[in-house]
Design an enzyme around this catalytic site. Structure first.
Site, mmCIF file in Angstrom:
data_model
loop_
_atom_site.group_PDB
_atom_site.id
_atom_site.type_symbol
_atom_site.label_atom_id
_atom_site.label_comp_id
_atom_site.label_asym_id
_atom_site.label_seq_id
_atom_site.Cartn_x
_atom_site.Cartn_y
_atom_site.Cartn_z
ATOM 1 N N GLY A 1 -8.393 5.399 7.314
ATOM 2 C CA GLY A 1 -9.197 5.320 8.531
ATOM 3 C C GLY A 1 -8.592 4.350 9.537
ATOM 4 O O GLY A 1 -8.724 4.494 10.739
ATOM 5 N N ALA A 2 -7.874 3.322 9.012
ATOM 6 C CA ALA A 2 -7.362 2.287 9.921
ATOM 7 C C ALA A 2 -5.850 2.142 9.887
ATOM 8 O O ALA A 2 -5.275 1.528 10.781
ATOM 9 C CB ALA A 2 -7.998 0.942 9.568
ATOM 10 N N SER A 3 -5.193 2.695 8.865
ATOM 11 C CA SER A 3 -3.720 2.647 8.842
ATOM 12 C C SER A 3 -3.194 3.915 8.193
ATOM 13 O O SER A 3 -3.957 4.664 7.562
ATOM 14 C CB SER A 3 -3.228 1.421 8.056
ATOM 15 O OG SER A 3 -3.385 1.669 6.657
ATOM 16 N N THR A 4 -1.902 4.137 8.386
ATOM 17 C CA THR A 4 -1.253 5.261 7.705
ATOM 18 C C THR A 4 0.109 4.792 7.203
ATOM 19 O O THR A 4 0.740 3.940 7.843
ATOM 20 C CB THR A 4 -1.103 6.497 8.633
ATOM 21 O OG1 THR A 4 -0.675 7.627 7.866
ATOM 22 C CG2 THR A 4 -0.136 6.232 9.783
ATOM 23 N N GLN A 5 0.518 5.336 6.025
ATOM 24 C CA GLN A 5 1.747 4.882 5.387
ATOM 25 C C GLN A 5 2.671 6.081 5.146
ATOM 26 O O GLN A 5 2.196 7.192 4.868
ATOM 27 C CB GLN A 5 1.464 4.241 4.018
ATOM 28 C CG GLN A 5 0.839 2.859 4.073
ATOM 29 C CD GLN A 5 -0.617 2.891 4.547
ATOM 30 O OE1 GLN A 5 -0.983 2.238 5.536
ATOM 31 N NE2 GLN A 5 -1.444 3.671 3.906
ATOM 32 N N GLU B 1 0.843 -1.204 0.000
ATOM 33 C CA GLU B 1 0.000 0.000 0.000
ATOM 34 C C GLU B 1 0.878 1.254 0.000
ATOM 35 O O GLU B 1 0.652 2.200 -0.754
ATOM 36 C CB GLU B 1 -0.923 -0.025 1.223
ATOM 37 C CG GLU B 1 -1.952 1.090 1.264
ATOM 38 C CD GLU B 1 -2.878 0.993 2.471
ATOM 39 O OE1 GLU B 1 -2.627 0.181 3.380
ATOM 40 O OE2 GLU B 1 -3.876 1.743 2.484
HETATM 41 N N1 LIG Z 1 -13.897 14.991 5.425
HETATM 42 C C1 LIG Z 1 -13.852 13.920 4.667
HETATM 43 N N2 LIG Z 1 -13.405 12.777 5.209
HETATM 44 C C2 LIG Z 1 -13.395 11.705 4.414
HETATM 45 C C3 LIG Z 1 -13.783 11.739 3.064
HETATM 46 N N3 LIG Z 1 -13.633 10.497 2.555
HETATM 47 C C4 LIG Z 1 -13.172 9.723 3.555
HETATM 48 N N4 LIG Z 1 -13.038 10.462 4.651
HETATM 49 C C5 LIG Z 1 -12.590 10.040 5.964
HETATM 50 O O1 LIG Z 1 -11.174 10.059 5.922
HETATM 51 C C6 LIG Z 1 -10.668 8.902 6.589
HETATM 52 C C7 LIG Z 1 -9.837 8.135 5.653
HETATM 53 O O2 LIG Z 1 -10.589 7.890 4.488
HETATM 54 P P1 LIG Z 1 -9.917 7.002 3.417
HETATM 55 O O3 LIG Z 1 -8.635 7.610 2.988
HETATM 56 O O4 LIG Z 1 -10.907 6.675 2.381
HETATM 57 O O5 LIG Z 1 -9.549 5.735 4.298
HETATM 58 P P2 LIG Z 1 -9.763 4.231 3.924
HETATM 59 O O6 LIG Z 1 -9.091 3.976 2.616
HETATM 60 O O7 LIG Z 1 -11.193 3.914 4.018
HETATM 61 O O8 LIG Z 1 -8.975 3.541 5.127
HETATM 62 P P3 LIG Z 1 -7.708 2.602 5.059
HETATM 63 O O9 LIG Z 1 -8.201 1.243 4.707
HETATM 64 O O10 LIG Z 1 -7.101 2.677 6.414
HETATM 65 O O11 LIG Z 1 -6.792 3.160 3.991
HETATM 66 C C8 LIG Z 1 -11.867 8.130 7.102
HETATM 67 O O12 LIG Z 1 -12.070 8.548 8.427
HETATM 68 C C9 LIG Z 1 -13.000 8.615 6.248
HETATM 69 O O13 LIG Z 1 -14.222 8.603 6.972
HETATM 70 C C10 LIG Z 1 -14.226 12.978 2.534
HETATM 71 O O14 LIG Z 1 -14.559 13.084 1.361
HETATM 72 N N5 LIG Z 1 -14.246 14.043 3.374
HETATM 73 CA CA LIG Z 2 -6.929 4.088 1.984
#
Ligand SMILES: Nc1nc2c(ncn2[C@@H]2O[C@H](COP(=O)(O)OP(=O)(O)OP(=O)(O)O)[C@@H](O)[C@H]2O)c(=O)[nH]1
Ligand SMILES: [Ca+2]
Length: 492
Positions: A203-207, A175
């Protein structure tokens, strides 16, 4: 009245075999060069090929459609994102208790893809699903449920007319590495030595991924990914922190001692929450108190500096068996080069109007402190259109991002200014999906693609010179090399 010079040209220029030979060769040479020049430098009618990647994240799934010129299928094409579709509902890991729904949730976007990709291309278009930290956590908690979700998702995607290539969990290293490939491919940095680091917050990991001259992989091989791309060797440092996506860190911060009166939420914020939803994750289950009431009231007291202390409590800065670490005992070489920060880094900092990193870091912190101390009622009035779930968390998320970057990764005010918060680069979303597809479709060769021998202009000038030389030869050749038989043949 020179019978053999130019005069004779106009009478009968074609009687010298040499003349005819040169003229024919000249015409063939010019036609050949023009043909090659046009083919090599001017695309025929542009036909496109497509690829589809589903990013099954912890908080949601997104579909991306990529396209590239068909005749440049052999690795020199400019692959671009032509469409994206945000799947309604939560990430697929949330369907553990009803896996079928995970597959059904993808149908709307898949139907949209059928409209965006020309039907004659459907069956050759590769379709991938990659799942990230949400499914990594489900797999830890309940691998049977994880398998059932992938089963349901695969059955659903196999019904599409595309060439389904499988659904799987990406490792954190993949990732991070593919996010770096995407950013540098889109920024045209893969043909240069100086590359851009990649920062991805989910939401659950950071890289975090970047090339560092000080890193040869020897000190921490697990953090090393080697790429040979376009003839350049890259030794990439990458690390994925599971549970350090912003949603999971919020749970960890809330599960800490005395967190019910929360400095990371605005004064006046008060919500009844359920401990079950807070603790039903491997990231916080260890922190679950032996006995806790079913519900609790989450009350905000809006204080950035106290929030920063609360957020710091989820990091471990004590243990490090390497020469230098970021946090939790993870090796990290000295930061190097510019960085692109995307996904939630962008969503949060863009909302807070803090994406301008020419602003000194101290001023960014002061702006965030002012935002966090704004009462909840005022915040809601100032942002009527924003989803309350997102709106309530920006103070926390912004504080987490600054703490992660400065205390976690050791960005200073100087290196912080080299971060760009980005959503897209040249119209394509920054994220792991493009890099993933480029890798699986072998569209970034190890060696530099053949560049045309000559640029288009080069061909034109070569043709012109050859044409001139041939013309001169043609004219000169009109003087017969052998004595013309000017007199009538002697009839013997
Ligand atoms: N403000 C805002 N937050 C968002 C949006 N889309 C996603 N998020 C929030 O941003 C965080 C990360 O979103 P994503 O980058 O999509 O994360 P993810 O791919 O679901 O999570 P991972 O599996 O850990 O990569 C989550 O808390 C989402 O609820 C958006 O359009 N606006
Ligand atoms: Ca992601």
């Amino acid at each position: 009245n020179d019978q053999t010079g130019l005069y004779s040209v106009f009478r009968n220029p074609w009687h010298t075999p040499l003349t005819i030979f040169i003229a024919v060769v000249g015409v063939i040479a010019i036609v050949a060069l023009v043909t090659v020049a046009v083919l090599q430098n001017k695309p025929l009618i542009p036909k496109y090929k497509y690829g589809i990647v589903l990013d099954a994240g912890s908080s949601h799934t997104a579909m991306y459609i990529y396209e590239w010129p068909a005749e440049k299928d052999n690795n020199t094409g400019r692959v671009e994102q032509t469409h994206s579709c945000k799947v309604k509902g939560p990430g697929i890991s949330s369907y553990a208790s009803d896996p079928k729904k995970a597959g059904q949730s993808l149908q709307v976007c898949m139907k949209e893809a059928e409209r965006f990709v020309p039907s004659e291309r459907h069956e050759e278009t590769p379709l991938y699903l990659g799942a990230t930290a949400g499914m990594r956590l489900l797999n830890i908690e309940n691998s049977t449920a994880s398998d059932q979700v992938f089963q349901a998702v695969s059955e659903s995607l196999q019904k599409s007319p595309f060439s389904f290539q499988g659904a799987r969990i990406l490792s954190g290293q993949e990732e991070g590495a593919f996010g770096w490939v995407t950013v540098n491919y889109l920024d045209d940095r893969l043909k240069q030595v100086c590359t851009t680091g990649a920062l991805d917050l989910g939401g659950a990991s950071t890289q975090i991924s970047f090339v560092s001259d000080a890193f040869d992989g020897s000190e921490s091989p697990n953090n090393s990914v080697n790429f040979r791309l376009y003839g350049n060797d890259y030794n990439l440092y990458t690390h994925s922190f599971l549970c350090y996506g912003k949603d999971q860190v919020l749970r960890m911060a809330l599960s800490g001692p005395g967190s019910i009166s929360d400095p990371c939420f605005h004064n006046g914020y008060s919500e009844s929450k359920n401990y079950m939803t807070l603790y039903n994750s491997p990231c916080v289950s260890k922190r679950k108190p032996v006995s806790s009431p079913a519900d609790f009231t989450h009350v905000g007291k809006g204080n950035f500096y106290q929030c920063q202390e609360l957020v710091k409590s989820v990091f471990d800065f004590t243990q490090c068996k390497y020469t230098q670490c970021s946090f939790n005992g993870v090796y990290q070489p000295t930061l190097q080069g510019p960085f692109g920060a995307f996904s939630a880094y962008y969503f949060v900092m863009n909302f807070l109007n803090l994406t301008d990193t020419s602003v000194p870091l101290q001023s960014v912190k002061e702006a965030l402190a002012r935002y966090c101390s704004t009462p909840w009622e005022t915040i809601k009035k100032q942002h009527p259109g924003i989803k309350l779930k997102y709106l309530a968390e920006y103070c926390f998320s912004g504080t987490y991002i600054l703490t992660l970057l400065t205390e976690g990764y050791n960005f200073t005010s100087e290196t912080f200014s080299k971060i760009r918060f980005i959503k897209q680069i040249k119209g394509s979303d920054a994220g792991w999906t493009l890099g993933y597809m480029l890798n699986l479709t072998n569209m970034i060769p190890a060696e530099a693609p053949d560049t045309p021998l000559l640029p288009h202009a080069g061909y034109v000038s070569v043709i012109t010179v050859i044409a001139l030389v041939l013309f001169l030869l043609f004219v000169l050749s009109l003087r017969p090399l052998w004595p013309r038989c000017s007199q009538k043949p002697q009839i013997v």
